[in-house]
Design a protein around this motif. Structure first.
Motif, PDB file in Angstrom:
ATOM      1  N   ILE A   1       0.765  -1.329   0.075  1.00  0.00           N
ATOM      2  CA  ILE A   1       0.109  -0.135  -0.007  1.00  0.00           C
ATOM      3  C   ILE A   1       0.785   1.155   0.117  1.00  0.00           C
ATOM      4  CG2 ILE A   1      -1.818   1.389   1.252  1.00  0.00           C
ATOM      5  CD1 ILE A   1      -2.658  -1.407   2.449  1.00  0.00           C
ATOM      6  N   GLY A   2       0.473   2.217  -0.837  1.00  0.00           N
ATOM      7  CA  GLY A   2       1.463   3.345  -1.131  1.00  0.00           C
ATOM      8  C   GLY A   2       0.603   4.558  -0.581  1.00  0.00           C
ATOM      9  N   THR A   3      -0.211   4.987  -1.715  1.00  0.00           N
ATOM     10  CA  THR A   3      -1.013   6.380  -1.724  1.00  0.00           C
ATOM     11  C   THR A   3      -1.599   6.485  -0.375  1.00  0.00           C
ATOM     12  OG1 THR A   3      -1.166   6.517  -4.108  1.00  0.00           O
ATOM     13  CG2 THR A   3      -2.526   7.923  -2.870  1.00  0.00           C
ATOM     14  N   ARG A   4      -2.460   5.519   0.215  1.00  0.00           N
ATOM     15  CA  ARG A   4      -3.286   5.837   1.384  1.00  0.00           C
ATOM     16  C   ARG A   4      -2.137   5.903   2.649  1.00  0.00           C
ATOM     17  NH1 ARG A   4      -4.893   7.749   4.798  1.00  0.00           N
ATOM     18  NH2 ARG A   4      -6.908   7.366   5.806  1.00  0.00           N
ATOM     19  N   PHE A   5      -0.823   5.375   2.418  1.00  0.00           N
ATOM     20  CA  PHE A   5       0.152   5.822   3.485  1.00  0.00           C
ATOM     21  C   PHE A   5       0.694   7.580   3.434  1.00  0.00           C
ATOM     22  CE2 PHE A   5      -0.016   1.402   4.662  1.00  0.00           C
ATOM     23  CZ  PHE A   5      -0.031   1.414   5.930  1.00  0.00           C
ATOM     24  N   LEU A   6       0.436   7.930   2.424  1.00  0.00           N
ATOM     25  CA  LEU A   6       1.044   9.348   1.939  1.00  0.00           C
ATOM     26  C   LEU A   6       0.247  10.115   3.079  1.00  0.00           C
ATOM     27  CD1 LEU A   6       1.327   9.585  -1.641  1.00  0.00           C
ATOM     28  CD2 LEU A   6       3.204   9.725   0.016  1.00  0.00           C
ATOM     29  N   ALA A   7      -1.243  10.031   3.339  1.00  0.00           N
ATOM     30  CA  ALA A   7      -2.006  10.652   4.081  1.00  0.00           C
ATOM     31  C   ALA A   7      -1.922  10.414   5.470  1.00  0.00           C
ATOM     32  CB  ALA A   7      -3.576  10.844   3.286  1.00  0.00           C
ATOM     33  N   THR A   8      -0.637  10.112   6.041  1.00  0.00           N
ATOM     34  CA  THR A   8      -0.753   9.713   7.404  1.00  0.00           C
ATOM     35  C   THR A   8      -0.025  10.881   8.342  1.00  0.00           C
ATOM     36  OG1 THR A   8       1.154   8.765   6.933  1.00  0.00           O
ATOM     37  CG2 THR A   8      -0.846   7.474   7.149  1.00  0.00           C
ATOM     38  N   VAL A   9       0.042  10.791   9.482  1.00  0.00           N
ATOM     39  CA  VAL A   9       0.645  12.011  10.393  1.00  0.00           C
ATOM     40  C   VAL A   9       2.214  11.981  10.105  1.00  0.00           C
ATOM     41  CG1 VAL A   9       0.885  12.676  12.759  1.00  0.00           C
ATOM     42  CG2 VAL A   9      -1.432  12.074  11.857  1.00  0.00           C
ATOM     43  N   GLU A  10       2.613  10.649  10.194  1.00  0.00           N
ATOM     44  CA  GLU A  10       4.020  10.215  10.099  1.00  0.00           C
ATOM     45  C   GLU A  10       4.786  10.633   8.743  1.00  0.00           C
ATOM     46  OE1 GLU A  10       2.229   7.511  13.228  1.00  0.00           O
ATOM     47  OE2 GLU A  10       1.744   8.372  11.224  1.00  0.00           O
ATOM     48  N   MET A  11       4.033  10.416   7.582  1.00  0.00           N
ATOM     49  CA  MET A  11       4.709  10.824   6.651  1.00  0.00           C
ATOM     50  C   MET A  11       5.197  12.368   6.364  1.00  0.00           C
ATOM     51  SD  MET A  11       5.800   9.651   3.628  1.00  0.00           S
ATOM     52  CE  MET A  11       6.439  10.335   2.216  1.00  0.00           C
ATOM     53  N   ALA A  12       6.590  12.364   6.125  1.00  0.00           N
ATOM     54  CA  ALA A  12       7.323  13.547   5.947  1.00  0.00           C
ATOM     55  C   ALA A  12       6.877  13.972   4.525  1.00  0.00           C
ATOM     56  CB  ALA A  12       8.882  13.382   5.958  1.00  0.00           C
ATOM     57  N   ALA A  13       5.682  14.758   4.306  1.00  0.00           N
ATOM     58  CA  ALA A  13       5.641  15.155   3.156  1.00  0.00           C
ATOM     59  C   ALA A  13       4.567  16.421   3.574  1.00  0.00           C
ATOM     60  CB  ALA A  13       4.189  14.534   2.210  1.00  0.00           C
ATOM     61  N   SER A  14       4.563  17.460   2.475  1.00  0.00           N
ATOM     62  CA  SER A  14       3.631  18.719   2.942  1.00  0.00           C
ATOM     63  C   SER A  14       2.437  18.722   3.165  1.00  0.00           C
ATOM     64  CB  SER A  14       3.870  19.529   1.422  1.00  0.00           C
ATOM     65  OG  SER A  14       3.444  19.125   0.237  1.00  0.00           O
ATOM     66  N   GLN A  15       1.856  19.540   3.870  1.00  0.00           N
ATOM     67  CA  GLN A  15       0.231  19.447   4.079  1.00  0.00           C
ATOM     68  C   GLN A  15      -0.395  19.531   3.057  1.00  0.00           C
ATOM     69  OE1 GLN A  15      -0.565  18.483   7.293  1.00  0.00           O
ATOM     70  NE2 GLN A  15      -2.814  18.418   6.281  1.00  0.00           N
ATOM     71  N   ARG A  16       0.029  20.392   2.104  1.00  0.00           N
ATOM     72  CA  ARG A  16      -0.673  20.614   0.780  1.00  0.00           C
ATOM     73  C   ARG A  16      -0.792  19.487  -0.092  1.00  0.00           C
ATOM     74  NH1 ARG A  16       0.062  20.714  -4.289  1.00  0.00           N
ATOM     75  NH2 ARG A  16       2.168  19.836  -4.094  1.00  0.00           N
ATOM     76  N   TRP A  17       0.224  18.470  -0.176  1.00  0.00           N
ATOM     77  CA  TRP A  17       0.123  17.310  -0.612  1.00  0.00           C
ATOM     78  C   TRP A  17      -1.047  16.294  -0.097  1.00  0.00           C
ATOM     79  CZ3 TRP A  17       4.790  13.528  -1.689  1.00  0.00           C
ATOM     80  CH2 TRP A  17       4.442  12.653  -2.661  1.00  0.00           C
ATOM     81  N   LYS A  18      -0.964  16.282   1.101  1.00  0.00           N
ATOM     82  CA  LYS A  18      -1.815  15.572   2.112  1.00  0.00           C
ATOM     83  C   LYS A  18      -3.217  15.911   1.653  1.00  0.00           C
ATOM     84  CE  LYS A  18       1.609  14.190   5.640  1.00  0.00           C
ATOM     85  NZ  LYS A  18       1.997  14.192   7.144  1.00  0.00           N
ATOM     86  N   ASP A  19      -3.347  17.272   1.845  1.00  0.00           N
ATOM     87  CA  ASP A  19      -4.723  17.837   1.722  1.00  0.00           C
ATOM     88  C   ASP A  19      -5.152  17.394   0.284  1.00  0.00           C
ATOM     89  OD1 ASP A  19      -4.724  18.577   4.307  1.00  0.00           O
ATOM     90  OD2 ASP A  19      -3.847  20.712   3.843  1.00  0.00           O
ATOM     91  N   GLN A  20      -4.367  17.544  -0.703  1.00  0.00           N
ATOM     92  CA  GLN A  20      -4.647  17.575  -2.229  1.00  0.00           C
ATOM     93  C   GLN A  20      -5.111  16.050  -2.309  1.00  0.00           C
ATOM     94  OE1 GLN A  20      -1.498  18.075  -4.813  1.00  0.00           O
ATOM     95  NE2 GLN A  20      -3.130  18.102  -6.506  1.00  0.00           N
ATOM     96  N   ILE A  21      -4.533  15.146  -1.900  1.00  0.00           N
ATOM     97  CA  ILE A  21      -5.001  13.707  -1.752  1.00  0.00           C
ATOM     98  C   ILE A  21      -6.208  13.593  -1.139  1.00  0.00           C
ATOM     99  CG2 ILE A  21      -4.281  11.151  -0.627  1.00  0.00           C
ATOM    100  CD1 ILE A  21      -1.340  12.138  -1.225  1.00  0.00           C
ATOM    101  N   VAL A  22      -6.543  14.035  -0.106  1.00  0.00           N
ATOM    102  CA  VAL A  22      -7.889  13.902   0.727  1.00  0.00           C
ATOM    103  C   VAL A  22      -8.986  14.403  -0.078  1.00  0.00           C
ATOM    104  CG1 VAL A  22      -9.379  14.721   2.638  1.00  0.00           C
ATOM    105  CG2 VAL A  22      -6.954  13.697   3.095  1.00  0.00           C
ATOM    106  N   ALA A  23      -8.566  15.706  -0.733  1.00  0.00           N
ATOM    107  CA  ALA A  23      -9.748  16.302  -1.644  1.00  0.00           C
ATOM    108  C   ALA A  23     -10.087  15.764  -3.001  1.00  0.00           C
ATOM    109  CB  ALA A  23      -9.242  17.847  -1.557  1.00  0.00           C
ATOM    110  N   SER A  24      -9.144  14.812  -3.472  1.00  0.00           N
ATOM    111  CA  SER A  24      -9.087  14.385  -4.807  1.00  0.00           C
ATOM    112  C   SER A  24      -9.875  13.284  -5.146  1.00  0.00           C
ATOM    113  CB  SER A  24      -7.751  14.299  -5.237  1.00  0.00           C
ATOM    114  OG  SER A  24      -6.817  15.473  -5.431  1.00  0.00           O
ATOM    115  N   GLY A  25     -10.239  13.007  -6.445  1.00  0.00           N
ATOM    116  CA  GLY A  25     -11.263  11.771  -6.728  1.00  0.00           C
ATOM    117  C   GLY A  25     -10.152  10.929  -7.826  1.00  0.00           C
TER     118      GLY A  25
END
Length: 318
Positions: free
Chosen positions: A190-214
């Protein structure tokens, strides 16, 4: 929940965190390990000194098994040799099926997880001695081919024999894990789902974009080879390409690939190495359709396993 892959890799639940290439994921990998899955870290385009520091940090955060990923785009011999000395629980590999590297890993007692996108690549991986096949469908955010997970996984299982298969591409919850097991896989990568986790060192913008996207927002990156590092190992099977959410850079690649020059490629590498690569390439799979929150990795692992257990129990009583 326990399958044969758990015994092979020394983990408690059949969930493997996909590597995110050069994106820093040490704390996330440690959290997945502590939750009973197999954490992973990538190596692509990062200097060996930085990688060894990451591996040291990961070992300080968990004493549980983890995997190190390498890639043929490009292959880094120095980093590979250094990873053998670390003796991870597994080495995973994609974009090439290097029999000589598999042998070197085996000489160090390290199992090999080979990512494949079609049956031709799976056959080559089996011949080369891979210990696990990761059948990655086109839904994935990483480099993948054009065959859906629903078709690819059972096709690879059919030829794998005793070699276990992990399902990848489009898996974001317990329904996906249960489906993977139903298709004959022994777990989920599993990849993409783990991008939207607290521990992932990614920008909040990217995480928010994942949550908002289809799902339709996660498109194949057209002409990606113009901007990304070249392959340095022979490729096997059908061509693979990444999938990402919209950005101006991706639009430019699709519209006018000839306008991409060396300065663009240099800038992309600089941003990726500094953890800001998502500003140009927000890599994400179609499973963004199923992602609605940003949670700690342990919560996510527990949620996926509990949901899959409930589904399988319910189906077993039908």
């Amino acid at each position: 929940m326990h399958t044969g892959i758990c015994d092979l890799l020394g983990i408690e639940v059949p969930i493997v965190l996909a590597p995110f290439g050069p994106w820093e994921q040490v704390e996330l990998a440690a959290a997945v390990c502590e939750a009973g899955g197999l954490g992973s870290v990538g190596t692509a385009v990062l200097p060996t000194a930085q990688l060894t520091a990451q591996w040291k940090q990961l070992k300080s955060l968990t004493d549980r098994p983890f995997a190190i990923n390498h890639t043929g785009r490009p292959f880094n011999e120095e980093a590979f040799a250094a990873s053998l000395d670390v003796r991870p629980a597994a080495i995973s590999f994609h974009l090439g099926v290097p029999a000589d590297l598999i042998k070197r890993a085996h000489d160090h007692g390290i199992p090999w997880l080979q990512l494949v996108g079609d049956v031709t690549a799976a056959e080559a991986a089996l011949e080369a001695g891979a210990d696990v096949l990761v059948a990655q469908g086109t839904e994935a955010g990483g480099n993948a081919g054009s065959i859906t997970t629903m078709v690819l996984v059972p096709a690879v299982v059919d030829i794998a024999g005793e070699v276990p298969v992990l399902a990848a591409g489009g898996i974001a919850d317990g329904r996906g894990l249960a489906a993977a097991l139903a298709l004959g896989a022994q777990g989920a990568w599993i990849g993409t789902r783990f991008l939207a986790t607290v521990e992932m060192a990614a920008s909040q913008r990217w995480k928010d974009q994942i949550v908002a996207s289809g799902a339709l927002d996660a498109r194949k990156v057209l002409n990606s080879e113009v901007a990304m590092p070249p392959y340095t190992l022979p490729q096997v099977g059908a061509p693979m390409s990444p999938r990402a959410l919209p950005s101006e850079f991706i639009d430019r690649l699709a519209r006018d690939p000839d306008s991409i020059d060396e300065s663009d490629r240099t800038r992309l590498l600089q941003l990726v190495r500094s953890g800001r690569g998502d500003e140009l390439l927000p890599l994400s799979g179609q499973s963004v359709e199923l992602i609605h929150d940003i949670v700690p990795a342990r919560v996510l692992v527990e949620r996926i396993v509990a949901e899959a257990d409930e589904i399988l129990a319910r189906l077993g009583s039908v």
